[in-house]
Design an enzyme around this catalytic site. Structure first.
Site, PDB file in Angstrom:
ATOM      1  N   PHE A   2     -35.037  -7.256 -14.704  1.00  0.00           N
ATOM      2  CA  PHE A   2     -34.620  -8.445 -15.084  1.00  0.00           C
ATOM      3  C   PHE A   2     -33.372  -8.299 -15.401  1.00  0.00           C
ATOM      4  O   PHE A   2     -32.535  -7.373 -15.323  1.00  0.00           O
ATOM      5  CB  PHE A   2     -35.519  -9.089 -15.962  1.00  0.00           C
ATOM      6  CG  PHE A   2     -37.130  -8.992 -15.988  1.00  0.00           C
ATOM      7  CD1 PHE A   2     -37.623  -9.809 -15.068  1.00  0.00           C
ATOM      8  CD2 PHE A   2     -37.708  -8.036 -16.375  1.00  0.00           C
ATOM      9  CE1 PHE A   2     -39.036  -9.825 -14.925  1.00  0.00           C
ATOM     10  CE2 PHE A   2     -38.982  -7.594 -16.104  1.00  0.00           C
ATOM     11  CZ  PHE A   2     -39.517  -8.722 -15.720  1.00  0.00           C
ATOM     12  N   SER A  39     -44.167  -9.286 -11.675  1.00  0.00           N
ATOM     13  CA  SER A  39     -43.779  -9.187 -12.838  1.00  0.00           C
ATOM     14  C   SER A  39     -42.999 -10.441 -13.298  1.00  0.00           C
ATOM     15  O   SER A  39     -42.208 -11.010 -12.801  1.00  0.00           O
ATOM     16  CB  SER A  39     -42.645  -7.932 -13.052  1.00  0.00           C
ATOM     17  OG  SER A  39     -43.454  -6.785 -12.799  1.00  0.00           O
ATOM     18  N   CYS A  46     -42.142  -7.479 -19.992  1.00  0.00           N
ATOM     19  CA  CYS A  46     -42.500  -7.276 -18.781  1.00  0.00           C
ATOM     20  C   CYS A  46     -44.075  -7.352 -18.596  1.00  0.00           C
ATOM     21  O   CYS A  46     -44.625  -6.353 -18.905  1.00  0.00           O
ATOM     22  CB  CYS A  46     -42.004  -6.047 -18.039  1.00  0.00           C
ATOM     23  SG  CYS A  46     -42.421  -6.041 -16.303  1.00  0.00           S
ATOM     24  N   THR A  48     -47.560  -8.445 -16.067  1.00  0.00           N
ATOM     25  CA  THR A  48     -48.040  -8.445 -14.836  1.00  0.00           C
ATOM     26  C   THR A  48     -49.166  -9.744 -14.569  1.00  0.00           C
ATOM     27  O   THR A  48     -49.975 -10.039 -15.440  1.00  0.00           O
ATOM     28  CB  THR A  48     -48.830  -7.307 -14.285  1.00  0.00           C
ATOM     29  OG1 THR A  48     -47.998  -6.212 -14.570  1.00  0.00           O
ATOM     30  CG2 THR A  48     -49.348  -7.176 -12.835  1.00  0.00           C
ATOM     31  N   ALA A  62     -52.094  -5.114 -23.121  1.00  0.00           N
ATOM     32  CA  ALA A  62     -52.573  -4.026 -23.648  1.00  0.00           C
ATOM     33  C   ALA A  62     -52.531  -3.796 -25.101  1.00  0.00           C
ATOM     34  O   ALA A  62     -51.600  -4.309 -25.668  1.00  0.00           O
ATOM     35  CB  ALA A  62     -52.382  -2.883 -22.600  1.00  0.00           C
ATOM     36  N   HIS A 100     -39.167  -3.694 -21.249  1.00  0.00           N
ATOM     37  CA  HIS A 100     -39.686  -2.533 -21.875  1.00  0.00           C
ATOM     38  C   HIS A 100     -39.273  -2.838 -23.388  1.00  0.00           C
ATOM     39  O   HIS A 100     -38.166  -2.304 -23.843  1.00  0.00           O
ATOM     40  CB  HIS A 100     -39.332  -1.123 -21.429  1.00  0.00           C
ATOM     41  CG  HIS A 100     -39.778  -1.163 -20.032  1.00  0.00           C
ATOM     42  ND1 HIS A 100     -39.459   0.106 -19.341  1.00  0.00           N
ATOM     43  CD2 HIS A 100     -40.500  -1.782 -19.383  1.00  0.00           C
ATOM     44  CE1 HIS A 100     -40.039  -0.202 -18.118  1.00  0.00           C
ATOM     45  NE2 HIS A 100     -40.574  -1.001 -18.074  1.00  0.00           N
ATOM     46  N   THR A 144     -24.817 -10.835 -26.476  1.00  0.00           N
ATOM     47  CA  THR A 144     -23.665  -9.913 -26.770  1.00  0.00           C
ATOM     48  C   THR A 144     -23.662  -9.672 -28.309  1.00  0.00           C
ATOM     49  O   THR A 144     -23.747 -10.792 -29.070  1.00  0.00           O
ATOM     50  CB  THR A 144     -22.071 -10.157 -26.422  1.00  0.00           C
ATOM     51  OG1 THR A 144     -22.373 -10.393 -24.733  1.00  0.00           O
ATOM     52  CG2 THR A 144     -21.106  -9.336 -26.727  1.00  0.00           C
TER      53      THR A 144
END
Length: 195
Positions: A2, A39, A46, A48, A62, A100, A144
């Protein structure tokens, strides 16, 4: 992969607990129906697509995802930032974002600064990845770092009106937890140097 350029906001319209984890249905009328297996960044995480229909998709969290991110606290009616994975020939506007999530950080303070906003966050435990003028992803938004106050244990980001109005930041309050992903390039460099 991404870029941290949020495409729009979606709404959680169903939350179902299962023996294995948590299933969410997210509705976004503006979103083209994503393919099964695609995704999608949901507030920086991220996930699915398991099922989808006209203006909605379902995804599964999960236990690891629930433990590391703020998505565990989502309720029906809550809003999330959404970004589809970048196509190989897509324009690169933000920075490299994997989806992640590394941690969550709390909003410490929110202040208006003319037309802009200044958001102050608690420094995370892994504060070595928070670099002045460096990239950071907060709830899926490429931002930033504007300032770091090590004595106060905080860091700031400046939020322009477009980001404030088109993401979930406008609904956030001090004390709210947001997902944080550090710059992956910094993590790779650190790993290589340590070896």
């Amino acid at each position: 992969m991404f870029t941290g350029i949020v495409e729009g906001v979606g709404e959680v319209t169903d939350r179902t607990e299962t023996d294995d984890g948590l299933r969410l249905r997210i509705t976004a009328d503006w979103l083209d129906v994503p393919d099964r297996g695609a995704s999608v960044s949901v507030s920086g995480c991220c996930l699915t697509v398991e099922d989808a229909g006209d203006g909605w998709f379902e995804t599964f969290l999960a236990e690891e995802t629930r433990a590391v991110t703020s998505l565990e606290d989502l309720a029906v009616g809550d809003h999330v930032n959404l970004e589809r994975a970048m196509p190989a020939d897509g324009r690169f506007d933000g920075h490299v974002v994997q989806g992640h999530v590394d941690d969550t950080v709390a909003i410490h303070r929110i202040e208006s600064a003319g037309e802009d906003w200044r958001y102050t966050f608690d420094l995370p435990d892994e504060d070595r990845y928070v670099v002045h003028k460096g990239s950071i992803t907060l709830d899926g938004i490429s931002l930033t770092v504007a300032a770091i106050d090590a004595d106060d244990g905080t860091f700031d980001v400046a939020i322009i009106p477009e980001t404030y109005e088109e993401t979930t930041l406008s609904a956030r309050e001090p004390g709210d937890a947001v997902n944080v992903e550090y710059d992956v390039i910094a993590k790779y460099v650190e790993s290589m140097v340590e070896r």
